[in-house]
Design a protein around this motif. Structure first.
Motif, PDB file in Angstrom:
ATOM      1  N   GLN A  16       0.663  -1.244  -0.036  1.00  0.00           N
ATOM      2  CA  GLN A  16       0.031   0.071   0.209  1.00  0.00           C
ATOM      3  C   GLN A  16       1.052   1.249   0.055  1.00  0.00           C
ATOM      4  OE1 GLN A  16      -3.253   0.292  -0.813  1.00  0.00           O
ATOM      5  NE2 GLN A  16      -3.280  -2.506  -0.437  1.00  0.00           N
ATOM      6  N   GLY A  17       1.792   1.228   0.635  1.00  0.00           N
ATOM      7  CA  GLY A  17       2.929   2.315   0.600  1.00  0.00           C
ATOM      8  C   GLY A  17       3.412   2.595  -0.624  1.00  0.00           C
ATOM      9  N   GLN A  18       3.689   1.744  -1.406  1.00  0.00           N
ATOM     10  CA  GLN A  18       4.061   1.666  -2.923  1.00  0.00           C
ATOM     11  C   GLN A  18       3.024   2.409  -3.643  1.00  0.00           C
ATOM     12  OE1 GLN A  18       5.138  -1.907  -4.770  1.00  0.00           O
ATOM     13  NE2 GLN A  18       6.769  -0.669  -6.354  1.00  0.00           N
ATOM     14  N   ARG A  19       2.070   2.090  -3.549  1.00  0.00           N
ATOM     15  CA  ARG A  19       0.701   2.674  -4.511  1.00  0.00           C
ATOM     16  C   ARG A  19       0.587   3.854  -4.019  1.00  0.00           C
ATOM     17  NH1 ARG A  19      -3.680  -1.526  -5.623  1.00  0.00           N
ATOM     18  NH2 ARG A  19      -2.514  -3.162  -6.633  1.00  0.00           N
ATOM     19  N   LEU A  20       0.604   4.210  -2.840  1.00  0.00           N
ATOM     20  CA  LEU A  20       0.443   5.769  -2.361  1.00  0.00           C
ATOM     21  C   LEU A  20       1.688   6.759  -2.634  1.00  0.00           C
ATOM     22  CD1 LEU A  20      -0.979   5.031   1.261  1.00  0.00           C
ATOM     23  CD2 LEU A  20      -2.238   5.474  -0.711  1.00  0.00           C
ATOM     24  N   SER A  21       2.665   5.985  -2.754  1.00  0.00           N
ATOM     25  CA  SER A  21       3.997   6.474  -3.035  1.00  0.00           C
ATOM     26  C   SER A  21       3.832   7.182  -4.650  1.00  0.00           C
ATOM     27  CB  SER A  21       5.249   5.850  -2.933  1.00  0.00           C
ATOM     28  OG  SER A  21       6.251   6.413  -3.774  1.00  0.00           O
ATOM     29  N   GLU A  22       3.189   6.394  -5.512  1.00  0.00           N
ATOM     30  CA  GLU A  22       2.957   6.521  -6.932  1.00  0.00           C
ATOM     31  C   GLU A  22       1.916   7.630  -6.927  1.00  0.00           C
ATOM     32  OE1 GLU A  22       2.172   2.594  -8.486  1.00  0.00           O
ATOM     33  OE2 GLU A  22       4.377   2.080  -8.164  1.00  0.00           O
ATOM     34  N   ARG A  23       0.851   7.449  -5.981  1.00  0.00           N
ATOM     35  CA  ARG A  23      -0.370   8.220  -6.173  1.00  0.00           C
ATOM     36  C   ARG A  23       0.075   9.606  -5.929  1.00  0.00           C
ATOM     37  NH1 ARG A  23      -4.753  10.778  -7.394  1.00  0.00           N
ATOM     38  NH2 ARG A  23      -6.804  10.308  -5.819  1.00  0.00           N
ATOM     39  N   PHE A  24       0.988   9.855  -4.866  1.00  0.00           N
ATOM     40  CA  PHE A  24       1.184  11.098  -4.254  1.00  0.00           C
ATOM     41  C   PHE A  24       2.395  11.421  -4.734  1.00  0.00           C
ATOM     42  CE2 PHE A  24      -2.221   9.591  -1.315  1.00  0.00           C
ATOM     43  CZ  PHE A  24      -2.963  10.373  -1.436  1.00  0.00           C
ATOM     44  N   ASN A  25       3.151  10.773  -5.563  1.00  0.00           N
ATOM     45  CA  ASN A  25       4.548  11.371  -5.926  1.00  0.00           C
ATOM     46  C   ASN A  25       5.437  11.653  -4.893  1.00  0.00           C
ATOM     47  OD1 ASN A  25       6.479  11.449  -8.247  1.00  0.00           O
ATOM     48  ND2 ASN A  25       6.066  13.771  -8.360  1.00  0.00           N
ATOM     49  N   VAL A  26       5.852  10.650  -3.877  1.00  0.00           N
ATOM     50  CA  VAL A  26       6.500  11.040  -2.823  1.00  0.00           C
ATOM     51  C   VAL A  26       7.089   9.667  -2.477  1.00  0.00           C
ATOM     52  CG1 VAL A  26       5.205  12.824  -1.732  1.00  0.00           C
ATOM     53  CG2 VAL A  26       4.905  10.642  -0.818  1.00  0.00           C
ATOM     54  N   PRO A  27       8.395   9.620  -1.953  1.00  0.00           N
ATOM     55  CA  PRO A  27       8.874   8.489  -1.797  1.00  0.00           C
ATOM     56  C   PRO A  27       8.499   7.530  -0.453  1.00  0.00           C
ATOM     57  CG  PRO A  27      10.203  10.223  -0.676  1.00  0.00           C
ATOM     58  CD  PRO A  27       9.222  10.597  -1.445  1.00  0.00           C
ATOM     59  N   GLN A  28       8.370   6.063  -0.896  1.00  0.00           N
ATOM     60  CA  GLN A  28       8.156   5.367   0.247  1.00  0.00           C
ATOM     61  C   GLN A  28       9.430   4.961   1.073  1.00  0.00           C
ATOM     62  OE1 GLN A  28       7.063   1.549  -1.044  1.00  0.00           O
ATOM     63  NE2 GLN A  28       6.310   0.674   0.880  1.00  0.00           N
ATOM     64  N   LEU A  29       9.391   5.080   2.191  1.00  0.00           N
ATOM     65  CA  LEU A  29      10.625   5.019   2.998  1.00  0.00           C
ATOM     66  C   LEU A  29      10.248   3.874   4.142  1.00  0.00           C
ATOM     67  CD1 LEU A  29      11.349   8.569   3.741  1.00  0.00           C
ATOM     68  CD2 LEU A  29      11.925   7.325   1.979  1.00  0.00           C
ATOM     69  N   SER A  30      10.927   2.760   3.611  1.00  0.00           N
ATOM     70  CA  SER A  30      10.519   1.447   4.297  1.00  0.00           C
ATOM     71  C   SER A  30      12.080   1.253   5.276  1.00  0.00           C
ATOM     72  CB  SER A  30      10.673   0.341   3.486  1.00  0.00           C
ATOM     73  OG  SER A  30      10.728  -0.939   4.442  1.00  0.00           O
ATOM     74  N   THR A  31      11.808   1.331   6.678  1.00  0.00           N
ATOM     75  CA  THR A  31      13.014   1.094   7.412  1.00  0.00           C
ATOM     76  C   THR A  31      13.663  -0.312   7.273  1.00  0.00           C
ATOM     77  OG1 THR A  31      11.675   0.831   9.115  1.00  0.00           O
ATOM     78  CG2 THR A  31      12.383   2.978   9.141  1.00  0.00           C
ATOM     79  N   GLY A  32      12.527  -1.185   7.040  1.00  0.00           N
ATOM     80  CA  GLY A  32      12.958  -2.475   6.752  1.00  0.00           C
ATOM     81  C   GLY A  32      13.944  -2.718   5.591  1.00  0.00           C
ATOM     82  N   ASP A  33      13.620  -2.068   4.724  1.00  0.00           N
ATOM     83  CA  ASP A  33      14.271  -1.966   3.320  1.00  0.00           C
ATOM     84  C   ASP A  33      15.753  -1.177   3.599  1.00  0.00           C
ATOM     85  OD1 ASP A  33      12.437  -3.373   1.982  1.00  0.00           O
ATOM     86  OD2 ASP A  33      11.721  -1.479   0.847  1.00  0.00           O
ATOM     87  N   MET A  34      15.700  -0.159   4.290  1.00  0.00           N
ATOM     88  CA  MET A  34      16.903   0.555   4.551  1.00  0.00           C
ATOM     89  C   MET A  34      17.780  -0.471   5.491  1.00  0.00           C
ATOM     90  SD  MET A  34      15.956   4.493   5.482  1.00  0.00           S
ATOM     91  CE  MET A  34      14.391   4.586   5.782  1.00  0.00           C
ATOM     92  N   LEU A  35      17.357  -1.046   6.443  1.00  0.00           N
ATOM     93  CA  LEU A  35      18.080  -1.815   7.216  1.00  0.00           C
ATOM     94  C   LEU A  35      18.551  -3.133   6.633  1.00  0.00           C
ATOM     95  CD1 LEU A  35      16.218  -1.726  10.583  1.00  0.00           C
ATOM     96  CD2 LEU A  35      18.488  -0.984  10.140  1.00  0.00           C
ATOM     97  N   ARG A  36      17.824  -3.763   5.619  1.00  0.00           N
ATOM     98  CA  ARG A  36      18.043  -4.902   4.831  1.00  0.00           C
ATOM     99  C   ARG A  36      19.305  -4.531   3.783  1.00  0.00           C
ATOM    100  NH1 ARG A  36      12.765  -6.419   5.623  1.00  0.00           N
ATOM    101  NH2 ARG A  36      11.933  -5.166   4.108  1.00  0.00           N
ATOM    102  N   ALA A  37      19.355  -3.351   3.290  1.00  0.00           N
ATOM    103  CA  ALA A  37      20.264  -2.882   2.439  1.00  0.00           C
ATOM    104  C   ALA A  37      21.607  -2.603   3.195  1.00  0.00           C
ATOM    105  CB  ALA A  37      19.891  -1.587   1.743  1.00  0.00           C
ATOM    106  N   ALA A  38      21.495  -2.136   4.424  1.00  0.00           N
ATOM    107  CA  ALA A  38      22.760  -2.179   5.251  1.00  0.00           C
ATOM    108  C   ALA A  38      23.423  -3.472   5.527  1.00  0.00           C
ATOM    109  CB  ALA A  38      22.346  -1.400   6.539  1.00  0.00           C
ATOM    110  N   VAL A  39      22.505  -4.427   5.854  1.00  0.00           N
ATOM    111  CA  VAL A  39      22.874  -5.943   6.096  1.00  0.00           C
ATOM    112  C   VAL A  39      23.715  -6.372   4.929  1.00  0.00           C
ATOM    113  CG1 VAL A  39      22.083  -8.104   6.578  1.00  0.00           C
ATOM    114  CG2 VAL A  39      21.112  -6.308   7.814  1.00  0.00           C
ATOM    115  N   LYS A  40      22.810  -6.189   3.741  1.00  0.00           N
ATOM    116  CA  LYS A  40      23.343  -6.782   2.401  1.00  0.00           C
ATOM    117  C   LYS A  40      24.839  -6.096   2.086  1.00  0.00           C
ATOM    118  CE  LYS A  40      22.531  -7.396  -2.345  1.00  0.00           C
ATOM    119  NZ  LYS A  40      21.484  -7.345  -3.642  1.00  0.00           N
ATOM    120  N   ALA A  41      25.051  -4.813   2.507  1.00  0.00           N
ATOM    121  CA  ALA A  41      26.100  -4.032   2.224  1.00  0.00           C
ATOM    122  C   ALA A  41      27.130  -4.345   3.337  1.00  0.00           C
ATOM    123  CB  ALA A  41      26.038  -2.708   2.186  1.00  0.00           C
TER     124      ALA A  41
END
Length: 192
Positions: A16-41
């Motif tokens: 739903q965050g992704q859909r709202l991001s596209e609708r309102f043209n603002v970024p969806q900021l997922s702390t889970g994604d941010m943290l998973r990216a940090a884990v991967k890096a």
């Protein structure tokens, strides 16, 4: 538009965050994604967060709040954002309010997706199976045992946010049990 998406793991906040991001043209900021990216890096934050995340726990407030504060300073978040997975505690919500107040901003609304826990376990199992079917590795936290731990942690730490945001007149509860498209329609109608 500055929104927070609340709901237990697997409730559909990311979708739903992704859909709202596209609708309102603002970024969806997922702390889970941010943290998973940090884990991967394998960054210092990622290494610290990995063992906690793999066990189904919640990463400490200091790490998460710092990550979010840095991200909100980026140019694409100036006109708004959708936070997915943050805040998870009242302490994080207070930190977010202080951060926004320091920039003379406030949240537009907090969307809470209400769903059945057993359905969530099935959704997470399906998400893991879909990843395997697409030749991808499932998320390390997409196991029934981990999701149940995360649900217990959610109930213990995060549910109080409903009252916190309700008392601020920002909480919009949404039935998250319907079809994805219907949930999106319900959110947009509630925001209008």
């Amino acid at each position: 538009m500055r929104l927070v998406m609340l709901g237990p793991p697997g409730a559909g906040k990311g979708t739903q965050g992704q859909r709202l991001s596209e609708r309102f043209n603002v970024p969806q900021l997922s702390t889970g994604d941010m943290l998973r990216a940090a884990v991967k890096a394998e960054s210092p934050v990622g290494i610290a967060a990995k063992s906690v995340m793999d066990a189904g726990g919640l990463v400490g407030d200091d790490i998460v709040v710092g990550c979010v504060a840095e991200r909100l300073q980026q140019s694409d978040a100036v006109d708004g954002f959708i936070l997915d997975g943050f805040p998870r505690t009242v302490a994080q919500a207070v930190s977010l309010d202080k951060l926004l107040l320091s920039r003379r901003l406030c949240l537009t609304a907090v969307i809470e997706l209400l769903v059945d826990e057993e359905l969530l376990v099935k959704r997470v199992e399906q998400r893991a199976q879909d990843a395997l079917n697409n030749g991808q590795s499932p998320r390390s936290d997409d196991t029934p045992e981990t999701i149940r731990k995360r649900m217990a942690s959610y109930r213990e730490n995060t549910v109080v946010l409903s009252n916190f945001y309700h008392n601020q007149n920002r909480l919009i509860p949404i039935n998250g049990m319907g079809a994805v498209d219907q949930v999106t329609v319900d959110i947009l109608e509630a925001l209008s």
